[in-house]
Design a protein around this motif. Sequence first.
Motif, short mmCIF file in Angstrom:
data_model
loop_
_atom_site.label_atom_id
_atom_site.label_comp_id
_atom_site.label_asym_id
_atom_site.label_seq_id
_atom_site.Cartn_x
_atom_site.Cartn_y
_atom_site.Cartn_z
N ALA A 48 43.36 -46.02 -33.49
CA ALA A 48 44.31 -46.63 -32.55
C ALA A 48 45.30 -45.59 -32.04
O ALA A 48 45.68 -45.59 -30.87
N ALA A 62 44.65 -52.25 -31.19
CA ALA A 62 43.77 -51.15 -30.79
C ALA A 62 42.88 -51.55 -29.63
O ALA A 62 42.62 -50.77 -28.72
N ILE A 99 35.97 -44.34 -23.95
CA ILE A 99 37.15 -44.75 -24.71
C ILE A 99 37.43 -43.81 -25.87
O ILE A 99 38.56 -43.63 -26.29
N ILE A 125 34.96 -55.70 -38.51
CA ILE A 125 36.03 -56.60 -38.95
C ILE A 125 36.26 -57.73 -37.95
O ILE A 125 36.35 -58.89 -38.30
N LEU A 126 36.35 -57.38 -36.66
CA LEU A 126 36.63 -58.41 -35.66
C LEU A 126 35.41 -59.29 -35.41
O LEU A 126 35.54 -60.40 -34.92
N LEU A 169 44.00 -54.31 -35.36
CA LEU A 169 42.75 -54.09 -34.61
C LEU A 169 42.83 -54.65 -33.20
O LEU A 169 42.27 -54.09 -32.26
N VAL A 185 32.91 -59.19 -33.31
CA VAL A 185 32.16 -59.08 -32.07
C VAL A 185 32.60 -57.82 -31.32
O VAL A 185 33.79 -57.50 -31.26
N ALA A 186 31.63 -57.08 -30.81
CA ALA A 186 31.92 -55.81 -30.16
C ALA A 186 32.48 -56.05 -28.75
O ALA A 186 31.85 -56.72 -27.96
N ASP A 187 33.65 -55.51 -28.47
CA ASP A 187 34.20 -55.68 -27.12
C ASP A 187 33.89 -54.47 -26.24
O ASP A 187 34.44 -54.31 -25.16
N HIS A 188 33.02 -53.60 -26.73
CA HIS A 188 32.60 -52.45 -25.93
C HIS A 188 31.34 -51.86 -26.55
O HIS A 188 30.96 -52.22 -27.66
N GLU A 200 28.04 -54.09 -26.14
CA GLU A 200 29.16 -54.99 -25.88
C GLU A 200 28.70 -56.44 -26.00
O GLU A 200 27.63 -56.80 -25.51
N GLN A 224 34.48 -46.07 -18.18
CA GLN A 224 35.50 -45.27 -18.85
C GLN A 224 35.04 -45.05 -20.27
O GLN A 224 34.68 -46.00 -20.97
N LEU A 257 38.40 -61.17 -23.01
CA LEU A 257 37.72 -60.98 -24.30
C LEU A 257 38.45 -59.99 -25.19
O LEU A 257 38.58 -60.19 -26.39
N ARG A 264 40.37 -45.89 -14.78
CA ARG A 264 39.31 -46.18 -13.81
C ARG A 264 39.60 -47.29 -12.81
O ARG A 264 38.70 -47.70 -12.07
N PHE A 315 43.69 -43.69 -29.36
CA PHE A 315 43.66 -44.47 -28.12
C PHE A 315 45.00 -44.36 -27.39
O PHE A 315 45.03 -44.21 -26.18
N LYS A 365 33.41 -48.49 -21.83
CA LYS A 365 33.47 -49.79 -21.18
C LYS A 365 33.01 -49.63 -19.74
O LYS A 365 33.38 -48.66 -19.08
N THR A 424 41.02 -47.05 -39.10
CA THR A 424 41.14 -47.80 -37.84
C THR A 424 42.51 -47.55 -37.18
O THR A 424 42.62 -47.58 -35.96
N GLN A 454 35.89 -51.20 -36.46
CA GLN A 454 36.68 -52.36 -36.01
C GLN A 454 35.77 -53.53 -35.63
O GLN A 454 36.15 -54.69 -35.84
N LEU A 478 32.90 -51.07 -15.86
CA LEU A 478 33.72 -51.91 -15.00
C LEU A 478 32.85 -52.62 -13.98
O LEU A 478 31.72 -52.22 -13.72
#
Lengths: 241, 241
Positions: free
Chosen positions: A137, B137, A76, A91-92, B134, A94-97, A47, A74, B235, B149, A140, A66, A133, A88, A68
Amino acid sequence: MNEQHPLGPLVRRWSRHSSLTPSDRDAIIALPHVRKTFAKDAYMVREGQRTHECSLLLRGFAYRQKLLSNGSRQIISIHIPTEFVDLQNGILGVADHSVQSLDRCEAAIIPRDALLEIAARRPALRMAMWIDTLIDASIFREWVVNVGRRDARTRVAHLLCELVVRLEKIGMGRDGMVDFPLTQEQLADCTGLTAVHTNRTLQSLRKDGLIQLNARSLTVLDWERMREVADFDELYLHQEI
Amino acid sequence: MNEQHPLGPLVRRWSRHSSLTPSDRDAIIALPHVRKTFAKDAYMVREGQRTHECSLLLRGFAYRQKLLSNGSRQIISIHIPTEFVDLQNGILGVADHSVQSLDRCEAAIIPRDALLEIAARRPALRMAMWIDTLIDASIFREWVVNVGRRDARTRVAHLLCELVVRLEKIGMGRDGMVDFPLTQEQLADCTGLTAVHTNRTLQSLRKDGLIQLNARSLTVLDWERMREVADFDELYLHQEI
DNA sequence: CGTTAATTTGAGACCATTCAATTTCGGTGG
DNA sequence: CCACCGAAATTGAATGGTCTCAAATTAACG
């Protein structure tokens, strides 16, 4: 020989939902990549990390999670061979997880720019990536439903159904039996339950003759009834075939 | 004048995460579309429906939901003006869930083919679209964490934080006060709680001086503490600015 | 074959649900 | 402008599903 080539499975996966020309297939096979082996429980992505490459899972399982602030976690999503674990992020940027390996596994590491480049030049491939992707989604969304509105029994059963179907789609498993590397604690972190209650829930499914689960092996014994118990409708997996 | 044009907000949204040339902007503005008004609680998309167009929300709020076989429902996401409510359906071709209006709202209905066409010809716009899906997602992932959680109080607070931040980003709201059209029952269906417990949870947040919520208006009174209580880190919204 | 991880079991506590009744609110017609 | 109505919000009490904590058993592994 795409069959032996490490990126062959990617060709096959994308061919399932997109129609690729022979030259598209060649372009996939020609993608620069290095193979990398991850030990059990290794971090594949962290992350917050900036992304320069994407990992295509070749062998073994991985999961995204992720953490907490209260210390719980959790999970995902679960990833199986032939899937990107972090498209993803590529493309974005930066890793958000985080992504971790579930067992010893192998991946093809592809430079982000190489993927962006074939995406730029090849409409069919960029569409295939986008669709990947989007299916992510969609899964998810179903997980939100699963943890949000299903009771423990249904919830666990639903997750098991999803994994079996996805594994069978890629040819890993027959007659409802698949390799199953999740511990009960990880299962709990997928479903938002505790490990203890997950254990009791699995016992209840076993007692009713729905599943058999032990030693890395899961079998759905009565698919008809399991589907019912799990409230499972695979439309959301968007895997027509 | 992009400012008055109905698609102007889309230009602004995409400019936030992608760099568009003037000609990209013109191409957006030139997209064929019809404006359509939806009454409160109207279906904008129905599950199972084949997609021929995408709806960009111009005014009012909408939500996506899935209905379960036991009669309950889970709300999957809330949509605010300037967002597409069903971009992924336009690509995948079939809606795997429904979209409904939260109040009387207005949308620009854009033919799916027109979107695919500018995506095919304009790299920046196709990237903007992809990024939009994305980010969607990423929000779904956070919702999995939220319902999986977090306890009721944290869960509700987190949802409120997300909505306030997203609304402020598009200029709807100042000083933590926003127009808030969700009923407690809908809030419950977002968080996987019952309406009764959502009510008690809101009272607890009010009692602690964290929020003010009444008559379609939500105010976060103590943003610092609210962020803490909600375990909120934006984020995942990927909205740098 | 010892050592640690994973699974299983039991009992009690608690968070959230259920059900039912009451109050408040927003909108509408007289 | 008030009376009325249905929807939304609120309250109370009892139930229950899941959690917590702790211990015991079994499986995995070097």
